[in-house]
Each structure stands twice: as C-alpha cells, then as structure tokens.
Design a protein around this motif. Structure first.
Motif, PDB file in Angstrom:
ATOM      1  N   MET A  99      10.645  49.508  49.489  1.00 33.04           N
ATOM      2  CA  MET A  99      11.145  48.277  48.853  1.00 33.04           C
ATOM      3  C   MET A  99      12.314  47.666  49.629  1.00 33.04           C
ATOM      4  SD  MET A  99      11.079  49.636  44.931  1.00 33.04           S
ATOM      5  CE  MET A  99      11.821  48.209  44.186  1.00 33.04           C
ATOM      6  N   LEU A 100      13.188  48.524  50.159  1.00 34.99           N
ATOM      7  CA  LEU A 100      14.380  48.037  50.842  1.00 34.99           C
ATOM      8  C   LEU A 100      14.231  47.955  52.361  1.00 34.99           C
ATOM      9  CD1 LEU A 100      17.126  49.935  48.809  1.00 34.99           C
ATOM     10  CD2 LEU A 100      16.275  47.597  48.486  1.00 34.99           C
ATOM     11  N   ALA A 101      13.049  48.334  52.857  1.00 33.10           N
ATOM     12  CA  ALA A 101      12.747  48.303  54.289  1.00 33.10           C
ATOM     13  C   ALA A 101      13.734  49.142  55.099  1.00 33.10           C
ATOM     14  CB  ALA A 101      12.690  46.861  54.804  1.00 33.10           C
ATOM     15  N   ILE A 102      13.986  50.348  54.582  1.00 32.27           N
ATOM     16  CA  ILE A 102      14.822  51.308  55.296  1.00 32.27           C
ATOM     17  C   ILE A 102      14.101  52.645  55.294  1.00 32.27           C
ATOM     18  CG2 ILE A 102      17.000  50.131  54.782  1.00 32.27           C
ATOM     19  CD1 ILE A 102      17.541  52.177  52.589  1.00 32.27           C
ATOM     20  N   LYS A 103      14.630  53.612  56.022  1.00 30.36           N
ATOM     21  CA  LYS A 103      13.997  54.924  56.099  1.00 30.36           C
ATOM     22  C   LYS A 103      14.319  55.753  54.857  1.00 30.36           C
ATOM     23  CE  LYS A 103      14.257  54.958  61.041  1.00 30.36           C
ATOM     24  NZ  LYS A 103      13.300  55.308  61.916  1.00 30.36           N
ATOM     25  N   GLN A 104      13.411  56.667  54.552  1.00 30.48           N
ATOM     26  CA  GLN A 104      13.599  57.541  53.399  1.00 30.48           C
ATOM     27  C   GLN A 104      14.898  58.344  53.540  1.00 30.48           C
ATOM     28  OE1 GLN A 104      10.363  60.269  52.731  1.00 30.48           O
ATOM     29  NE2 GLN A 104      11.317  61.175  50.938  1.00 30.48           N
ATOM     30  N   ARG A 105      15.213  58.789  54.739  1.00 33.54           N
ATOM     31  CA  ARG A 105      16.435  59.550  54.986  1.00 33.54           C
ATOM     32  C   ARG A 105      17.659  58.701  54.630  1.00 33.54           C
ATOM     33  NH1 ARG A 105      19.092  63.264  54.100  1.00 33.54           N
ATOM     34  NH2 ARG A 105      17.615  64.795  54.709  1.00 33.54           N
ATOM     35  N   GLN A 106      17.637  57.404  54.956  1.00 39.41           N
ATOM     36  CA  GLN A 106      18.744  56.514  54.601  1.00 39.41           C
ATOM     37  C   GLN A 106      18.897  56.402  53.092  1.00 39.41           C
ATOM     38  OE1 GLN A 106      17.143  53.334  57.246  1.00 39.41           O
ATOM     39  NE2 GLN A 106      19.306  52.944  57.646  1.00 39.41           N
ATOM     40  N   VAL A 107      17.770  56.317  52.395  1.00 42.05           N
ATOM     41  CA  VAL A 107      17.805  56.243  50.932  1.00 42.05           C
ATOM     42  C   VAL A 107      18.496  57.485  50.376  1.00 42.05           C
ATOM     43  CG1 VAL A 107      16.406  56.281  48.814  1.00 42.05           C
ATOM     44  CG2 VAL A 107      15.783  54.756  50.708  1.00 42.05           C
ATOM     45  N   ILE A 108      18.117  58.640  50.875  1.00 47.43           N
ATOM     46  CA  ILE A 108      18.696  59.884  50.373  1.00 47.43           C
ATOM     47  C   ILE A 108      20.182  59.970  50.714  1.00 47.43           C
ATOM     48  CG2 ILE A 108      18.622  62.404  50.595  1.00 47.43           C
ATOM     49  CD1 ILE A 108      15.516  62.030  50.808  1.00 47.43           C
ATOM     50  N   ASN A 109      20.550  59.585  51.931  1.00 47.02           N
ATOM     51  CA  ASN A 109      21.972  59.599  52.301  1.00 47.02           C
ATOM     52  C   ASN A 109      22.786  58.665  51.409  1.00 47.02           C
ATOM     53  OD1 ASN A 109      21.516  61.440  54.354  1.00 47.02           O
ATOM     54  ND2 ASN A 109      21.453  59.897  55.961  1.00 47.02           N
ATOM     55  N   LEU A 110      22.248  57.474  51.163  1.00 45.33           N
ATOM     56  CA  LEU A 110      22.961  56.516  50.312  1.00 45.33           C
ATOM     57  C   LEU A 110      22.965  56.962  48.857  1.00 45.33           C
ATOM     58  CD1 LEU A 110      21.805  53.221  52.023  1.00 45.33           C
ATOM     59  CD2 LEU A 110      24.079  54.264  52.130  1.00 45.33           C
ATOM     60  N   ALA A 111      21.927  57.667  48.434  1.00 44.65           N
ATOM     61  CA  ALA A 111      21.912  58.220  47.081  1.00 44.65           C
ATOM     62  C   ALA A 111      23.000  59.287  46.935  1.00 44.65           C
ATOM     63  CB  ALA A 111      20.535  58.790  46.758  1.00 44.65           C
ATOM     64  N   HIS A 112      23.241  60.043  47.992  1.00 39.96           N
ATOM     65  CA  HIS A 112      24.353  61.011  47.972  1.00 39.96           C
ATOM     66  C   HIS A 112      25.684  60.286  47.802  1.00 39.96           C
ATOM     67  CE1 HIS A 112      22.670  65.008  48.680  1.00 39.96           C
ATOM     68  NE2 HIS A 112      21.745  64.420  49.414  1.00 39.96           N
ATOM     69  N   GLU A 113      25.844  59.142  48.477  1.00 42.99           N
ATOM     70  CA  GLU A 113      27.066  58.346  48.307  1.00 42.99           C
ATOM     71  C   GLU A 113      27.159  57.816  46.879  1.00 42.99           C
ATOM     72  OE1 GLU A 113      28.754  55.859  51.290  1.00 42.99           O
ATOM     73  OE2 GLU A 113      27.313  56.574  52.787  1.00 42.99           O
ATOM     74  N   ALA A 114      26.012  57.423  46.302  1.00 44.10           N
ATOM     75  CA  ALA A 114      25.999  56.958  44.914  1.00 44.10           C
ATOM     76  C   ALA A 114      26.434  58.078  43.973  1.00 44.10           C
ATOM     77  CB  ALA A 114      24.603  56.449  44.536  1.00 44.10           C
ATOM     78  N   LEU A 115      26.028  59.296  44.288  1.00 46.22           N
ATOM     79  CA  LEU A 115      26.447  60.448  43.491  1.00 46.22           C
ATOM     80  C   LEU A 115      27.967  60.623  43.573  1.00 46.22           C
ATOM     81  CD1 LEU A 115      25.546  63.007  41.848  1.00 46.22           C
ATOM     82  CD2 LEU A 115      25.490  64.190  44.052  1.00 46.22           C
ATOM     83  N   THR A 116      28.508  60.519  44.773  1.00 48.11           N
ATOM     84  CA  THR A 116      29.955  60.629  44.975  1.00 48.11           C
ATOM     85  C   THR A 116      30.707  59.551  44.207  1.00 48.11           C
ATOM     86  OG1 THR A 116      29.609  61.572  47.173  1.00 48.11           O
ATOM     87  CG2 THR A 116      31.778  60.653  46.730  1.00 48.11           C
ATOM     88  N   LEU A 117      30.125  58.358  44.159  1.00 42.65           N
ATOM     89  CA  LEU A 117      30.749  57.232  43.457  1.00 42.65           C
ATOM     90  C   LEU A 117      30.470  57.266  41.951  1.00 42.65           C
ATOM     91  CD1 LEU A 117      29.854  54.454  46.041  1.00 42.65           C
ATOM     92  CD2 LEU A 117      32.137  55.367  45.575  1.00 42.65           C
ATOM     93  N   LYS A 118      29.747  58.282  41.510  1.00 39.98           N
ATOM     94  CA  LYS A 118      29.400  58.456  40.095  1.00 39.98           C
ATOM     95  C   LYS A 118      28.488  57.332  39.576  1.00 39.98           C
ATOM     96  CE  LYS A 118      33.018  61.601  39.136  1.00 39.98           C
ATOM     97  NZ  LYS A 118      32.629  62.594  40.065  1.00 39.98           N
ATOM     98  N   LEU A 119      27.677  56.775  40.475  1.00 42.93           N
ATOM     99  CA  LEU A 119      26.681  55.784  40.095  1.00 42.93           C
ATOM    100  C   LEU A 119      25.335  56.449  39.801  1.00 42.93           C
ATOM    101  CD1 LEU A 119      27.406  53.050  42.795  1.00 42.93           C
ATOM    102  CD2 LEU A 119      28.105  53.039  40.382  1.00 42.93           C
TER     103      LEU A 119
END
Length: 134
Positions: A99-119
């Motif tokens: 959907m976002l036209a990025i790699k799956q690894r990027q999604v997971i890395n950014l999801a880790h940042e979302a976890l850190t940000l409590k999102l």
C-alpha cells in the motif's frame, strides 16, 4: 548517512535540543561535511556552539551527514503513524508495504519506531511481522 526518525533523536541527545534545532533550521534539506577535527573558526562551530560542535565532531568525524528538512521529518512521522493505524486494523506488513510502496523490512522497522512512540502495542507489532525474521 540516511535519515531515520531516530537520527533526529540521536542528534538531540548528542548535541542538545537548542543546537539540534539550529542545525535543522539552517541546514535542513542539505548535506554537511563534519570536519575531522573541531576548530573554533569552523562555520558549524558558530552555528552550534563550541561544546555541541565538539560532540558532533567526536561522533561523526570526517563524515558527510544528510540533514533532513522539516518536511522529511514530518513525513517520516506521518508514515509511522499510518503504519501504526494500519497495523492496529490488522493489516499485514506485506500488505502495508504494498500500500505504501515500501519494503516489508521498512514497514517492520517503522512499526518498531511506532512501538517506541507508543502508537502501537507489542501484540500488533508481532501480528504484522508474521513469519518475517527480525
């Protein structure tokens, strides 16, 4: 050096908030070359101040650093927020990447940042990762 949202945080920790804001305001959207040694007459020393400049040189001596623009910073956090929202809706990392036209690894890395940000909570992070190795 490639920009990540964590890079701004690292700058803030190493240089201090005021020096980081000045660096972003004056050099955002461009690359700077950190000299191999700190000198008082260097233009970055005048922008940052002596102590933050010394810390910059100690951390990244003789490196070129890409300083993100305000738009890049905001876009990065928007992307993290979008990934968190989609993950909470039960959408997989593979589908989010598509959907976002990025790699799956990027999604997971950014999801880790979302976890850190409590999102995002750990259960949703684990759910989107599925069988993807971390």
């Amino acid at each position: 050096m490639h920009y990540t949202t964590g890079f701004i945080e690292e700058l803030g920790v190493r240089l201090g908030t005021e020096a980081t804001v000045r660096l972003l305001a004056l050099h955002g959207g461009s690359a700077i070359r950190v000299p191999p040694q700190a000198t008082l007459d260097h233009p970055l020393c005048r922008v940052l101040g002596e102590i933050p400049f010394d810390r910059l040189v100690d951390t990244w001596p003789d490196h070129v650093i890409e300083i993100p623009s305000a738009d890049e910073i905001i876009d990065g956090y928007r992307r993290i927020r979008s990934i968190a929202r989609l993950a909470r809706a039960g959408i997989s990392a593979v589908e989010i990447a598509r959907m976002l036209a990025i790699k799956q690894r990027q999604v997971i890395n950014l999801a880790h940042e979302a976890l850190t940000l409590k999102l995002l909570d750990a259960a949703h992070l684990d759910a989107i990762k599925g069988d993807h190795p971390t």
